[in-house]
Motif scaffolding. Structure first.
Motif, PDB file in Angstrom:
ATOM      1  N   ASN A  26      -8.370  77.168  43.945  1.00 49.13           N
ATOM      2  CA  ASN A  26      -8.983  76.425  45.052  1.00 49.13           C
ATOM      3  C   ASN A  26     -10.305  75.794  44.617  1.00 49.13           C
ATOM      4  O   ASN A  26     -10.581  74.619  44.891  1.00 49.13           O
ATOM      5  CB  ASN A  26      -9.202  77.349  46.242  1.00 49.13           C
ATOM      6  CG  ASN A  26      -9.667  76.612  47.482  1.00 49.13           C
ATOM      7  OD1 ASN A  26      -9.228  75.498  47.764  1.00 49.13           O
ATOM      8  ND2 ASN A  26     -10.554  77.225  48.235  1.00 49.13           N
ATOM      9  N   ASN A  60       2.048  75.318  45.014  1.00 51.11           N
ATOM     10  CA  ASN A  60       1.321  75.254  46.283  1.00 51.11           C
ATOM     11  C   ASN A  60      -0.192  75.429  46.108  1.00 51.11           C
ATOM     12  O   ASN A  60      -0.937  75.425  47.083  1.00 51.11           O
ATOM     13  CB  ASN A  60       1.839  76.319  47.250  1.00 51.11           C
ATOM     14  CG  ASN A  60       3.217  75.987  47.790  1.00 51.11           C
ATOM     15  OD1 ASN A  60       3.592  74.822  47.870  1.00 51.11           O
ATOM     16  ND2 ASN A  60       3.987  77.005  48.144  1.00 51.11           N
ATOM     17  N   SER A  61      -0.636  75.603  44.862  1.00 53.94           N
ATOM     18  CA  SER A  61      -2.056  75.849  44.606  1.00 53.94           C
ATOM     19  C   SER A  61      -2.755  74.687  43.903  1.00 53.94           C
ATOM     20  O   SER A  61      -3.852  74.825  43.397  1.00 53.94           O
ATOM     21  CB  SER A  61      -2.217  77.130  43.764  1.00 53.94           C
ATOM     22  OG  SER A  61      -1.717  78.252  44.464  1.00 53.94           O
ATOM     23  N   ALA A 170      -7.414  78.840  49.031  1.00 54.29           N
ATOM     24  CA  ALA A 170      -7.157  77.755  49.979  1.00 54.29           C
ATOM     25  C   ALA A 170      -6.525  78.298  51.256  1.00 54.29           C
ATOM     26  O   ALA A 170      -5.735  79.242  51.213  1.00 54.29           O
ATOM     27  CB  ALA A 170      -6.248  76.710  49.339  1.00 54.29           C
ATOM     28  N   THR A 171      -6.877  77.717  52.384  1.00 52.74           N
ATOM     29  CA  THR A 171      -6.325  78.155  53.672  1.00 52.74           C
ATOM     30  C   THR A 171      -4.981  77.485  53.968  1.00 52.74           C
ATOM     31  O   THR A 171      -4.267  77.903  54.874  1.00 52.74           O
ATOM     32  CB  THR A 171      -7.307  77.846  54.814  1.00 52.74           C
ATOM     33  OG1 THR A 171      -7.635  76.448  54.785  1.00 52.74           O
ATOM     34  CG2 THR A 171      -8.590  78.669  54.649  1.00 52.74           C
ATOM     35  N   GLU A 172      -4.639  76.443  53.213  1.00 55.18           N
ATOM     36  CA  GLU A 172      -3.344  75.786  53.384  1.00 55.18           C
ATOM     37  C   GLU A 172      -2.833  75.333  52.023  1.00 55.18           C
ATOM     38  O   GLU A 172      -3.588  75.236  51.055  1.00 55.18           O
ATOM     39  CB  GLU A 172      -3.460  74.597  54.339  1.00 55.18           C
ATOM     40  CG  GLU A 172      -4.494  73.575  53.932  1.00 55.18           C
ATOM     41  CD  GLU A 172      -4.681  72.492  54.987  1.00 55.18           C
ATOM     42  OE1 GLU A 172      -4.889  71.331  54.598  1.00 55.18           O
ATOM     43  OE2 GLU A 172      -4.623  72.815  56.190  1.00 55.18           O
ATOM     44  N   ASN A 173      -1.544  75.053  51.945  1.00 57.39           N
ATOM     45  CA  ASN A 173      -0.941  74.668  50.675  1.00 57.39           C
ATOM     46  C   ASN A 173      -1.491  73.341  50.163  1.00 57.39           C
ATOM     47  O   ASN A 173      -1.771  72.425  50.935  1.00 57.39           O
ATOM     48  CB  ASN A 173       0.580  74.558  50.822  1.00 57.39           C
ATOM     49  CG  ASN A 173       1.232  75.923  50.994  1.00 57.39           C
ATOM     50  OD1 ASN A 173       0.642  76.950  50.681  1.00 57.39           O
ATOM     51  ND2 ASN A 173       2.463  75.941  51.480  1.00 57.39           N
ATOM     52  N   ASN A 174      -1.651  73.272  48.844  1.00 52.67           N
ATOM     53  CA  ASN A 174      -2.081  72.043  48.173  1.00 52.67           C
ATOM     54  C   ASN A 174      -0.996  71.691  47.159  1.00 52.67           C
ATOM     55  O   ASN A 174      -1.118  71.963  45.969  1.00 52.67           O
ATOM     56  CB  ASN A 174      -3.437  72.268  47.496  1.00 52.67           C
ATOM     57  CG  ASN A 174      -3.964  71.018  46.818  1.00 52.67           C
ATOM     58  OD1 ASN A 174      -3.462  69.916  47.040  1.00 52.67           O
ATOM     59  ND2 ASN A 174      -4.962  71.190  45.971  1.00 52.67           N
ATOM     60  N   TYR A 175       0.094  71.093  47.657  1.00 55.61           N
ATOM     61  CA  TYR A 175       1.300  70.937  46.847  1.00 55.61           C
ATOM     62  C   TYR A 175       1.115  69.933  45.716  1.00 55.61           C
ATOM     63  O   TYR A 175       0.515  68.880  45.880  1.00 55.61           O
ATOM     64  CB  TYR A 175       2.481  70.498  47.718  1.00 55.61           C
ATOM     65  CG  TYR A 175       3.759  70.324  46.935  1.00 55.61           C
ATOM     66  CD1 TYR A 175       4.533  71.425  46.588  1.00 55.61           C
ATOM     67  CD2 TYR A 175       4.157  69.057  46.507  1.00 55.61           C
ATOM     68  CE1 TYR A 175       5.697  71.272  45.839  1.00 55.61           C
ATOM     69  CE2 TYR A 175       5.310  68.900  45.764  1.00 55.61           C
ATOM     70  CZ  TYR A 175       6.078  70.004  45.433  1.00 55.61           C
ATOM     71  OH  TYR A 175       7.224  69.851  44.690  1.00 55.61           O
TER      72      TYR A 175
END
Length: 330
Positions: A26, A60-61, A170-175
Motif C-alpha cells: 500500500n 489485488n495489492s 489498503a482498505t480496498e483492492n488495487n487491481y
C-alpha cells in the motif's frame, strides 16, 4: 523510464505471505505515484505450488510484477541462499528502492543484502515518503526513541526495513494485471554453511498473537510480580484478548520478550489497548500509537501514559482490574 520499487514478500512457515508485505504494498503504491508511476515489484521464495494460492493477493495489492523462486528447499529460510538470489535479482532489475518488513527474518536478511550491494540501509522505519528531489525519506526513532530521524540514502537501491503494523494496508483492492516471472534456480544457489537441524515454536508465540490481536491488556513494572500478570491474563481472557508487556516488566522477569510492546518489541494496532501500571515512556508509546482506543490505569496522575491515552483511570491497578473482571464475568 519509471524507476522501480521492489518489495520482499516474506513467506511464513504456515505458507502464507506475512501481513507486513501488504502494508508495504500500500505504501509502495503511494510512493510510486510520487515517482511518476514507478513500477511496483515483489520477490518471493516459496515451495512449489504455493504461489497459485497467493496470486490473488498480489493482483489485488497493486503489484505490477512478481519474481517467483520455487523449490522444495525453501521450506526453511536460509540467509545465504536468500541473500545471493535477491542480490542477483537486484543487479538485473536495478530497482531504485527495496523495502523489507522488519520481522525477525527481515532484520536478518536486509543487512546482508545491503552489505553485499554496498548500499545504505535505514532499519526499523515507522514512515516512508518521497522528498522534493525524488529520494526515499525514511523515518525511524533514534536516541532511544527520544527523537525521530528522517534518513536519506546516497546509493541505490535505497533500502529500508519497516516495522509491522506501523503502516496501514489498503482498505480496498488495487487491481493490477500482475506479471508472474518464474526465475531459474541452480543447485549451487543452495550451498550453505549453516544447516537448520530443528525448528521449535515457543509456547509464547502460539498463545500471544500480538500482531493480529484486537484487544491487548498490557502490564508494566506497576504490576509488581507474577501474580499481577496472572491478573492481567484473567482480564484479557474475559475480554477475549491477549497479554502484552512493557520493557520494564520484561526486564523484571515478569513477562517473556516475545510479548514486549514498544521500540525494542512489537508495534501493535489493536482496537483496544489497556495499559496497566505502565508509566508511558516514549520507547513504549511509539509501539501503541496506531491503537484505536487506549485506556490507561495508573496511580500516578502525572504518568506520561495519560498523554497518549483516550481514557485515563487514576487508581491502583490491583483495585480496578478485579472489579473489571467481576463486571465482565456478569
Amino acid at each position: 523510464m519509471a524507476r522501480g520499487i521492489l518489495l520482499y514478500a516474506e513467506m511464513t512457515r504456515q505458507d502464507y505471505v506475512h501481513t507486513v508485505f501488504f502494508e508495504l504494498a500500500n505504501k509502495a503504491n503511494e510512493l510510486s505515484y510520487k515517482l511518476d508511476g514507478a513500477s511496483v515489484m515483489a520477490v518471493i521464495m516459496t515451495k512449489p505450488g504455493i504461489i497459485q494460492n497467493l496470486k490473488e493477493g498480489f493482483t489485488n495489492s497493486g503489484i505490477d510484477q512478481v519474481f517467483v523462486y520455487e523449490d522444495e528447499r525453501f521450506e526453511n529460510y536460509s540467509t545465504e541462499t536468500y541473500t545471493n538470489l535477491i542480490v542477483n535479482l537486484i543487479k538485473d532489475v536495478a530497482p531504485e528502492i527495496f523495502l523489507i518488513g522488519a520481522t525477525n527474518q527481515g532484520r536478518d536478511l536486509a543487512p546482508r543484502i545491503s552489505s553485499s550491494l554496498g548500499t545504505g540501509l535505514t532499519a526499523d522505519c515507522i514512515e516512508l515518503d518521497i522528498n522534493d528531489k525524488g529520494q526515499l525519506a525514511a523515518t525511524r526513532p533514534t536516541f532511544g526513541g527520544q527523537l525521530m530521524a528522517t534518513i536519506l540514502c546516497k546509493t541505490t537501491p535505497q533500502m529500508a526495513t519497516v516495522r509491522p503494523k506501523v503502516l496501514k494496508p489498503a482498505t480496498e483492492n488495487n487491481y493490477r494485471n500482475t506479471d508472474f516471472v518464474y526465475k531459474l534456480i541452480k543447485d549451487e544457489d543452495f550451498t550453505n554453511n549453516v544447516k537448520l537441524v530443528e525448528f521449535v515454536q515457543g509456547i509464547e508465540d502460539i498463545k500471544n498473537e500480538l500482531d493480529s490481536a484486537e484487544i491487548i491488556v498490557a502490564g508494566g513494572k506497576g504490576m509488581k510480580n507474577e501474580d499481577g500478570f496472572k491478573l492481567l491474563k484473567e482480564l484479557a481472557e474475559a475480554l477475549g484478548g491477549t497479554v502484552g508487556a512493557s520493557r520494564g516488566a520484561v526486564d523484571m522477569g515478569l513477562a517473556h520478550h516475545s510479548i514486549q510492546v514498544g521500540q525494542t518489541g512489537k508495534t501493535v494496532s489493536p482496537k483496544l489497548y489497556i495499559a496497566c501500571g505502565i508509566s508511558g515512556a516514549i520507547q513504549h508509546t511509539c509501539g501503541i500509537t496506531n491503537s484505536d482506543h487506549i485506556i490507561a490505569i495508573n496511580n500516578d496522575p502525572d504518568a506520561p501514559i495519560f498523554d497518549v491515552s483516550d481514557t485515563g483511570i487514576v487508581a491502583d491497578v490491583f483495585e480496578v482490574i478485579p472489579e473489571l473482571i467481576k463486571l465482565l464475568k456478569k
